[in-house]
Scaffold this motif. Sequence first.
Motif, short mmCIF file in Angstrom:
data_model
loop_
_atom_site.label_atom_id
_atom_site.label_comp_id
_atom_site.label_asym_id
_atom_site.label_seq_id
_atom_site.Cartn_x
_atom_site.Cartn_y
_atom_site.Cartn_z
N VAL A 1 0.85 -1.20 0.00
CA VAL A 1 0.00 0.00 0.00
C VAL A 1 0.88 1.25 0.00
CG1 VAL A 1 -1.62 1.37 1.37
CG2 VAL A 1 -1.94 -1.09 1.15
N VAL A 2 1.92 1.21 0.83
CA VAL A 2 2.74 2.41 0.98
C VAL A 2 3.70 2.56 -0.19
CG1 VAL A 2 4.45 3.53 2.46
CG2 VAL A 2 2.54 2.32 3.46
N LEU A 3 4.19 1.47 -0.70
CA LEU A 3 5.29 1.59 -1.65
C LEU A 3 4.87 1.69 -3.10
CD1 LEU A 3 8.01 -0.76 -0.14
CD2 LEU A 3 7.84 1.70 -0.06
N LEU A 4 3.70 1.18 -3.46
CA LEU A 4 3.31 1.21 -4.87
C LEU A 4 2.93 2.62 -5.29
CD1 LEU A 4 1.20 -2.01 -5.07
CD2 LEU A 4 3.42 -1.60 -6.08
N THR A 5 3.35 3.02 -6.45
CA THR A 5 3.10 4.38 -6.87
C THR A 5 1.73 4.57 -7.48
OG1 THR A 5 4.19 3.90 -8.96
CG2 THR A 5 5.52 4.95 -7.26
N ASN A 6 1.21 3.55 -8.11
CA ASN A 6 -0.12 3.69 -8.71
C ASN A 6 -1.17 3.60 -7.60
OD1 ASN A 6 -2.50 3.57 -10.13
ND2 ASN A 6 -1.61 2.35 -11.76
N PRO A 7 -1.97 4.65 -7.44
CA PRO A 7 -2.91 4.66 -6.31
C PRO A 7 -3.97 3.57 -6.38
CG PRO A 7 -3.05 6.73 -7.55
CD PRO A 7 -1.99 5.94 -8.17
N VAL A 8 -4.32 3.16 -7.59
CA VAL A 8 -5.32 2.08 -7.69
C VAL A 8 -4.73 0.78 -7.19
CG1 VAL A 8 -6.84 0.87 -9.24
CG2 VAL A 8 -6.38 3.28 -9.61
N TYR A 9 -3.45 0.53 -7.53
CA TYR A 9 -2.80 -0.66 -7.00
C TYR A 9 -2.76 -0.61 -5.48
CZ TYR A 9 -1.08 -1.60 -11.75
OH TYR A 9 -1.00 -1.85 -13.08
N SER A 10 -2.48 0.62 -4.94
CA SER A 10 -2.45 0.76 -3.49
C SER A 10 -3.80 0.40 -2.90
CB SER A 10 -2.10 2.19 -3.09
OG SER A 10 -0.78 2.48 -3.39
N ALA A 11 -4.85 0.87 -3.54
CA ALA A 11 -6.18 0.60 -3.02
C ALA A 11 -6.47 -0.89 -2.99
CB ALA A 11 -7.21 1.35 -3.85
N LEU A 12 -6.07 -1.55 -4.04
CA LEU A 12 -6.34 -3.00 -4.09
C LEU A 12 -5.55 -3.75 -3.03
CD1 LEU A 12 -6.52 -3.48 -7.93
CD2 LEU A 12 -8.39 -3.48 -6.29
N CYS A 13 -4.33 -3.33 -2.84
CA CYS A 13 -3.54 -3.97 -1.78
C CYS A 13 -4.13 -3.70 -0.42
CB CYS A 13 -2.09 -3.45 -1.84
SG CYS A 13 -1.18 -4.17 -3.18
N LEU A 14 -4.70 -2.52 -0.26
CA LEU A 14 -5.34 -2.23 1.02
C LEU A 14 -6.50 -3.15 1.25
CD1 LEU A 14 -5.30 -0.42 3.49
CD2 LEU A 14 -6.87 1.11 2.32
N ALA A 15 -7.26 -3.40 0.20
CA ALA A 15 -8.39 -4.34 0.33
C ALA A 15 -7.89 -5.72 0.76
CB ALA A 15 -9.13 -4.42 -0.99
N MET A 16 -6.79 -6.11 0.18
CA MET A 16 -6.18 -7.40 0.56
C MET A 16 -5.84 -7.41 2.02
SD MET A 16 -5.35 -10.12 -1.13
CE MET A 16 -5.66 -11.29 0.12
N THR A 17 -5.27 -6.26 2.49
CA THR A 17 -4.90 -6.16 3.91
C THR A 17 -6.12 -6.32 4.78
OG1 THR A 17 -3.29 -4.52 3.15
CG2 THR A 17 -3.55 -4.78 5.52
N MET A 18 -7.19 -5.65 4.40
CA MET A 18 -8.42 -5.75 5.19
C MET A 18 -8.86 -7.20 5.32
SD MET A 18 -9.10 -2.54 5.74
CE MET A 18 -8.99 -0.93 5.05
N VAL A 19 -8.82 -7.90 4.21
CA VAL A 19 -9.26 -9.32 4.24
C VAL A 19 -8.37 -10.12 5.15
CG1 VAL A 19 -9.49 -11.38 2.83
CG2 VAL A 19 -10.32 -9.20 1.97
N GLY A 20 -7.09 -9.83 5.07
CA GLY A 20 -6.16 -10.53 5.95
C GLY A 20 -6.45 -10.27 7.41
N VAL A 21 -6.71 -9.04 7.71
CA VAL A 21 -7.01 -8.69 9.10
C VAL A 21 -8.29 -9.36 9.55
CG1 VAL A 21 -7.66 -6.75 10.58
CG2 VAL A 21 -5.73 -6.53 9.05
N SER A 22 -9.22 -9.42 8.66
CA SER A 22 -10.48 -10.10 9.00
C SER A 22 -10.22 -11.56 9.36
CB SER A 22 -11.44 -9.98 7.81
OG SER A 22 -12.57 -10.78 8.05
#
Lengths: 649, 175, 108
Positions: free
Chosen positions: B22-43
Amino acid sequence: MNHQTLIAILLLSPLIGFLINGLRYKSTNYVIAGTVATLAVATSFVCAIMLFLGLVDAPVESRRLTADFFNWIAVDNFKINAGFVVDQISAIMILIITGVGSLIHLFSIGYMHHDKGVTKYFAYLNLFVFNMLILVLGDSLLTMFVGWEGVGLCSYLLIGFWFSDSAKAAAGMKAFITNRIGDGAFLLGMFILFMTFGTLNMYELNALAPTTVEASWLGAVTLGTLLLFVGATGKSAQIPLYVWLPDAMAGPTPVSALIHAATMVTAGVYMIIRLNPLFIAAPNTMMVIATIGAATAVLAATIGLTQYDIKKVLAYSTVSQLGYMFLAVGVGAFGAGMMHLMTHAFFKALMFLGSGSVIHGMHEEQDIRKMGGLKKYMPITHATFFMGWLAIIGFPLFSGFFSKDEILWKAFSSPRGHELFWVAGVIGAVLTAFYMTRLMALTFWGQSRVDKNVHPHESTALMTVPLIILAILSVVGGFVGVPHVIGQYLGHIPNFWEHWLEPVIKAIPANEMTAFHSENHEALEWSLMGTSVSLAMISALTAYMFYIVKPGASEKFKKLLGPIYNLVNNKYFVDEMYFAGIINPIIRQSKNLWQYVDVNFIDKMTYWTSDVVNGGGKVVRSFQTGNMQQYAMYIGVGLVIVLSFVLMR
Amino acid sequence: MSADAFLFWFLSLLVLVSGLSVVLLTNPVYSALCLAMTMVGVSALFVTLNAYFLAGVQLIVYAGAVMVLFVMVLMLFDLKHETQAFTRGKITGAIKIASVGILAGLVVGAITIGKSLENIKAVADNAQAADTTKILSENLFLKNVFGFEALGVLLLVIAVGTVALSRSKGGTHAK
Amino acid sequence: MQSSDILSTIGLEHYLVVSAILFAMGMAGVLMRRNLIVMMMSIELMLNAVNLSFVAFSKFNNNSEAQVMVFFVMTIAAAEAAVGLALAVAIFKRFKEVNIRFFEHLKG
């Protein structure tokens, strides 16, 4: 009513007059202003008479009425109350101030009625009377100093009354500044006396005065009294601080009569008479006083010979007569000095008011070369002025004769006197007779040199009645103090004056009396008296000859004396010397200080301070980049630091 | 290694890698998708912690609503590439990374050094698989009902405010 | 052995360490990234980390209060994300940019 109330009314009445007139200062209604002011001072006069009678009734040992109104200063062991005292000396003074003052107020109504600032004038006059009363009634040197400063202020306000004329305003400033120099010395004298005796209350000072006289010049009492005397030279126009009084003639004439003849200028003499035990304990100071008094008497008289302005002649005459008073107190004749103060108040105020009447009648003309023969136009003014003239030249049995001859005799015979003082006094008397006769001759007698367009007229009753009253006082006023040698032949008139003042005047210590003083010297006194009177009469006659019988004689004499005349006419260039030696260097120094210290240094300091602050601000401003992430970084860094502190503990 | 431990290690690795992306990818859409992945992981991590209800809520709210919102807004902006994705300034950047690292280190150190955690270790095995949902709802609706209602009001206010913001003409500086 | 113990028994501190590292990454994102939306996403990341630690504490202390707290945090985070995004939309409409290097209006 008790005497505290009387003293309170005495003091507050002129103050209320000042407030009433002061609040209406723009009004030109001279009737209201004049009535309020005159009534205020007349009320004080009535109170003064009642207080005087109260003193007369009291037994000799307790002739003192005091009133303590409030505690003014209470610091550690320094306590001064607003205390006022009516004793033998101050009773005479308040009678003179309020009595002569009322007459002058009455005269002013007629003199100043057309002036636009008439209400302001009367307000200032009342304020002056108030301050003068504080001066004479105060029971401590500090209270007296309050009045001292106050009369200086009123003198400035009244001299520079027509301040739109810059010369008149400058005269006012000169008076005030010269006064202030004297006041500085007065303050130093007070400091020394307080340091030595621990009190400024005059009765306590007199009680604590050392009975053995101080021989050294640097003793505390000598230094203190010397400094007080310097203050007196400022207020009472003696050498070296007399230069303001002739210039003070720029003010309205009644002001000159009140302030510069009868009351303010006598404050210095009064102070010395009040503190006479202290002065007796400092013979060196008294010698200085007598010397300066004698010198001033002669110097001023010589300058008075050459003046053409009627008021300037009278001004120099005042300085000269004040010199006589200081001569008297300098040789220890405090009673005689006080008496001359009173008689001088009568005849000098009379002559100033008379000159005011002349000026008014001549439509503001003051040059006596343009007068002459006014006798037939202004009979009352002439008659009263005549009485004053006889008094001042010391014509026998007039008031001035008794007081002046007492001074001359004491100057010769007192243990602190000297024959030379007597000689100086006689020279002064001769000169006085000459210039006063000259004044009379050129103004009232002889041929009229009045301009064709000027029609002199007698003044109104409002102005002539005070003149008449003062003339009567000038004639009979001397009989309260007839010296024993004369009185014994006039039906054994006792010397009321001396008996009245005896309890408060300390005598010269017995060890100074020589064999000379214990013998009876009636014959010597008569011969000295005769010498001085006859010399004065001869001088008067000479003046009459010069100006009436042979009018050209004075011009020839003037040419004969050439450069000397020039010197005297220009007042010995004293003013010029002061300017060159003192005033101009001070002005130059001030300009230098302004230039080099104020502009270059102090202003630069302030600019430097603001630059520092500015620079500091720039540095701090560099933190505010507007970059939000940097702010967040600061938060983070702060968090880390705090956490580490907490965890490491 | 037991199944629990393996699950934990796998999920935490997933979460950490996604978070880094999320922090390192420059494309914001990629960041958003990785964030979604993080959420799922946390869940998923919630599930291993027996917080089943919260795991569901996490999925629905975060991964389902918030991330969709983010991606939708990103689509509005149509940003293909990021010019200057990271901060300029090497020194400030270094300070930032340093402070973050120190923070992490401090916290981790505090956790591992803390002796009181030894007691809790013992409790770990006694974790009941109790009906946490029931207990949670009792807590929520009985003890903290005021906060619950306040949350409702908050959501209402937020909804109105968001509409107002998007309809406004641009604030005080609008022409 | 200690090391196998750490690896095989999952205790509270494991979860807390994960949460801490996740939080640190979120903070780094807020500090370092310049895109407004990515910054907000990093903030969500931080909130998630906190949620994780709350739930961990809840399990290991047998306290369900912490789960209520998580509930609240989630709701508020969602609300805040909504408002933040609305603001971002407004900014984009006005300035046509969401890179914060253009927004240094606070510069003193």
